[in-house]
Enzyme design. Structure first.
Site, mmCIF file in Angstrom:
data_model
loop_
_atom_site.group_PDB
_atom_site.id
_atom_site.type_symbol
_atom_site.label_atom_id
_atom_site.label_comp_id
_atom_site.label_asym_id
_atom_site.label_seq_id
_atom_site.Cartn_x
_atom_site.Cartn_y
_atom_site.Cartn_z
ATOM 1 N N ARG A 51 0.809 -1.229 0.000
ATOM 2 C CA ARG A 51 0.000 0.000 0.000
ATOM 3 C C ARG A 51 0.839 1.275 0.000
ATOM 4 O O ARG A 51 0.441 2.295 -0.550
ATOM 5 C CB ARG A 51 -0.918 0.004 1.226
ATOM 6 C CG ARG A 51 -2.063 -0.967 1.138
ATOM 7 C CD ARG A 51 -2.754 -1.088 2.447
ATOM 8 N NE ARG A 51 -1.815 -1.459 3.510
ATOM 9 C CZ ARG A 51 -2.131 -1.663 4.768
ATOM 10 N NH1 ARG A 51 -3.364 -1.508 5.161
ATOM 11 N NH2 ARG A 51 -1.221 -2.014 5.651
ATOM 12 N N LYS A 148 2.300 -20.042 4.430
ATOM 13 C CA LYS A 148 1.538 -20.507 5.583
ATOM 14 C C LYS A 148 1.216 -19.307 6.476
ATOM 15 O O LYS A 148 1.940 -18.313 6.404
ATOM 16 C CB LYS A 148 2.311 -21.585 6.339
ATOM 17 C CG LYS A 148 3.416 -21.042 7.250
ATOM 18 C CD LYS A 148 3.895 -22.083 8.232
ATOM 19 C CE LYS A 148 4.627 -21.411 9.354
ATOM 20 N NZ LYS A 148 5.212 -22.229 10.354
ATOM 21 N N HIS A 178 8.503 -24.230 3.406
ATOM 22 C CA HIS A 178 9.909 -24.110 3.006
ATOM 23 C C HIS A 178 10.746 -25.317 3.426
ATOM 24 O O HIS A 178 11.830 -25.529 2.902
ATOM 25 C CB HIS A 178 10.512 -22.793 3.495
ATOM 26 C CG HIS A 178 10.692 -22.698 4.960
ATOM 27 N ND1 HIS A 178 9.697 -22.287 5.794
ATOM 28 C CD2 HIS A 178 11.749 -22.987 5.740
ATOM 29 C CE1 HIS A 178 10.139 -22.308 7.031
ATOM 30 N NE2 HIS A 178 11.369 -22.738 7.035
ATOM 31 N N GLU A 216 14.291 -25.393 18.360
ATOM 32 C CA GLU A 216 14.799 -24.025 18.192
ATOM 33 C C GLU A 216 15.314 -23.529 19.534
ATOM 34 O O GLU A 216 14.784 -23.921 20.585
ATOM 35 C CB GLU A 216 13.676 -23.095 17.736
ATOM 36 C CG GLU A 216 13.086 -23.430 16.398
ATOM 37 C CD GLU A 216 11.894 -22.528 16.079
ATOM 38 O OE1 GLU A 216 12.074 -21.558 15.365
ATOM 39 O OE2 GLU A 216 10.798 -22.806 16.586
ATOM 40 N N HIS A 240 5.141 -28.486 8.874
ATOM 41 C CA HIS A 240 6.530 -28.911 8.635
ATOM 42 C C HIS A 240 6.801 -30.353 9.076
ATOM 43 O O HIS A 240 7.328 -31.159 8.316
ATOM 44 C CB HIS A 240 7.501 -27.992 9.365
ATOM 45 C CG HIS A 240 7.333 -26.540 9.052
ATOM 46 N ND1 HIS A 240 7.160 -26.082 7.768
ATOM 47 C CD2 HIS A 240 7.302 -25.441 9.844
ATOM 48 C CE1 HIS A 240 7.038 -24.763 7.788
ATOM 49 N NE2 HIS A 240 7.116 -24.359 9.035
#
Ligand code: NAP
Length: 484
Positions: A51, A148, A178, A216, A240
């Protein structure tokens, strides 16, 4: 061995959300690397759209800064940066409004591939699809790329698929996960189906169990508000981890062809047994000495959202009956690591003394760090100490084996965007796969919501809650160590 680069066809790629985080951090740096590798033809063009009012020059400056910030431009490749930026334009468009569409229609060239990347929130997917159609911008050969989350549950995923289907055929829709673009994930298929060695053993008769871990070290950080409505099950498992499970468990497709591969993955999802309550552990990280708790980061003191999940999954088919798949994923864990571990059974009879040592093989497929595979095989411990067995790795770290430092291996986004231009959907999720994954996920979530279950707290920097260790211990198995 440098990877072979085949240029793709000329294209106009429009990135809606071209000023956003994903576009600046992943998509444009990925395209730049493909440009440097010689894969983008001279006629390729990229149009950023959002925008904000911005000139081409301002947008190019923004993207130039992003290439530096996210490590694609290193000061030595300034000439490439300048040339690459010349291929980029900007058009201000509101996905919900009327302005900008005519300019976009005019900017697109005939006789080149048209791809539209929806790098915006999912609420805008429908309006974008509708306006591309209404303004005569997309035709039957155009492709759209969506990110996603593909819905929040089965009902919303169906709605989203139905909305997109009003304007685009399934063969035009590229749903990015990915993980599927990772080199190792594709190598899983190459290793399974390109060798005679593995496939005969790839079943419940020879495999004891499979572990899939995506760990992680970071917390939810600035994504707290989004994540708190989602949790590890929706954010990681439904997409995933489910994809990794499917590729590990699927039957050999007749061909390496988009629909053949996706048909086989779909059959796996449909064969998943509902997960029993006792086979599921949810966790939430507590505060560490210098890190906030999940609830603090999500700014929701009474949050019951899981930042960790572990589960045991049974696949009800001939190949896997009796061989469980254990999945775990979490944030603020001891290590950043994604891997699939295939643990084979021990030989049916050991000719060696009982104290000679264990001799079960283990194949590890590492997605990160150091993409590669290793296979633990049993050999005799060297030296005069009698017949003692040891496990040693046959290591295939791709960067070592292929003689590169890994820098010429495209990252997942780069590969997937090039696949969109090539028109190859093999590594993208089909609508029915996404729906089937939600159909399996929804009752599990509804189960813990209706029981009012709270996640178990775990300390940051660990392997998750104690209960997750017990999930395997009670079956006489253990997770692979999470080594930093
Ligand atoms: P973001 O940083 O908030 O960027 C959103 C982009 O959309 C901006 O360029 C924004 O620019 C534009 N935008 C917002 N409203 C618009 C409208 N009405 N019309 C046209 N453009 C509009 O979000 P993001 O992190 O890049 O994420 C984009 C999508 O990718 C989301 O669906 C996200 O879930 C998904 N995703 C992101 C990541 C990631 O690593 N960031 C990873 C996986 C998936 P203006 O405000 O100027 O319009």
């Amino acid at each position: 061995m440098a990877s072979r680069v085949i240029p793709v066809d000329p294209f106009d790629l429009v990135i809606f959300g071209g000023t956003g985080d994903l576009a600046r951090r992943k998509i444009l740096p990925g395209l730049f690397r493909r440009y440097c590798a010689g894969q983008m033809p001279a006629e390729a063009r990229i149009i950023g759209a959002a925008r904000s009012d911005m000139s081409n020059t301002e947008y190019r400056r923004l993207i130039g800064e992003a290439l530096e910030e996210f490590g694609a431009a290193d000061g030595k490749n300034q000439k490439d940066v300048t040339e690459f930026l010349q291929r980029i334009e900007y058009i201000a468009i509101d996905a919900m409004g009327k302005s900008g569409w005519k300019a976009l229609a005019k900017a697109l060239r005939k006789n080149v591939v048209h791809a539209f990347n929806f790098s915006v929130g999912p609420a805008l997917f429908g309006p974008l699809a509708e306006r591309l159609h209404e303004n005569g911008i997309a035709d039957t050969q155009s492709r759209i790329v969506v990110e996603k989350p593909f819905g929040h549950d089965l009902a919303s995923a169906k709605e989203l698929n139905a909305t997109l289907a009003q304007y685009f055929d399934e063969r035009q829709i590229y749903r990015i996960d990915h993980y599927l673009g990772k080199e190792t994930v594709q190598n899983l298929m190459a290793v399974r189906f390109g060798n005679i060695l593995f496939e005969p053993l790839w079943n419940a008769q020879y495999i004891d169990h499979v572990q899939i871990t995506v760990a992680e070290t970071v917390g939810v950080g600035g994504r707290g508000e989004y994540y708190d409505k989602s949790g590890a099950m929706r954010d990681m498992v439904q997409n995933h981890l489910m994809q990794l499970l499917c590729l590990t468990a699927m039957e050999p497709p007749a061909k390496f062809d988009p629909n053949a591969v996706r048909d086989e993955k779909l059959k796996v999802i449909r064969a998943l047994r509902p997960v029993a309550n006792g086979d599921l552990v949810r966790g939430q990280y507590s505060a560490g000495s210098d890190t906030p708790s999940y609830a603090e980061e999500a700014e929701n003191p009474s949050s019951t959202t899981e930042s960790f999940i572990a589960m045991k999954i049974d696949i009800e088919n001939w190949r896997w009956n009796g061989t469980p798949f254990y999945l775990r994923t979490g944030k603020r864990m001891r290590a950043r690591l994604s891997e699939i571990v295939v643990r084979f059974k021990e030989p049916p009879h050991s000719i060696f003394d009982e104290d000679a040592g264990s001799n079960a093989n283990e194949l590890t497929i590492r997605l990160q760090p150091n993409e590669g595979m290793d296979m633990m095989v049993t050999i005799k411990e060297p030296g005069p100490g009698g017949m003692r067995l040891v496990q040693v790795p046959l290591d295939m770290t791709f960067a070592d084996v292929l003689g590169s430092d890994g820098s010429d291996v495209p990252d997942a986004y780069e590969r997937l965007i090039m696949d969109v231009i090539r028109g190859n959907q093999t590594l993208f999720m089909r609508g029915d796969e996404v729906e089937a994954a939600w159909a399996w996920t929804d009752p599990i979530i509804e189960g813990w919501e209706s029981r009012g279950d709270k996640p178990n707290l775990y300390e940051p920097g660990t392997a998750g809650p104690e209960e997750a260790l017990m999930l395997m211990h009670k079956d006489g198995r253990r997770w692979r160590d999470l080594k930093p």
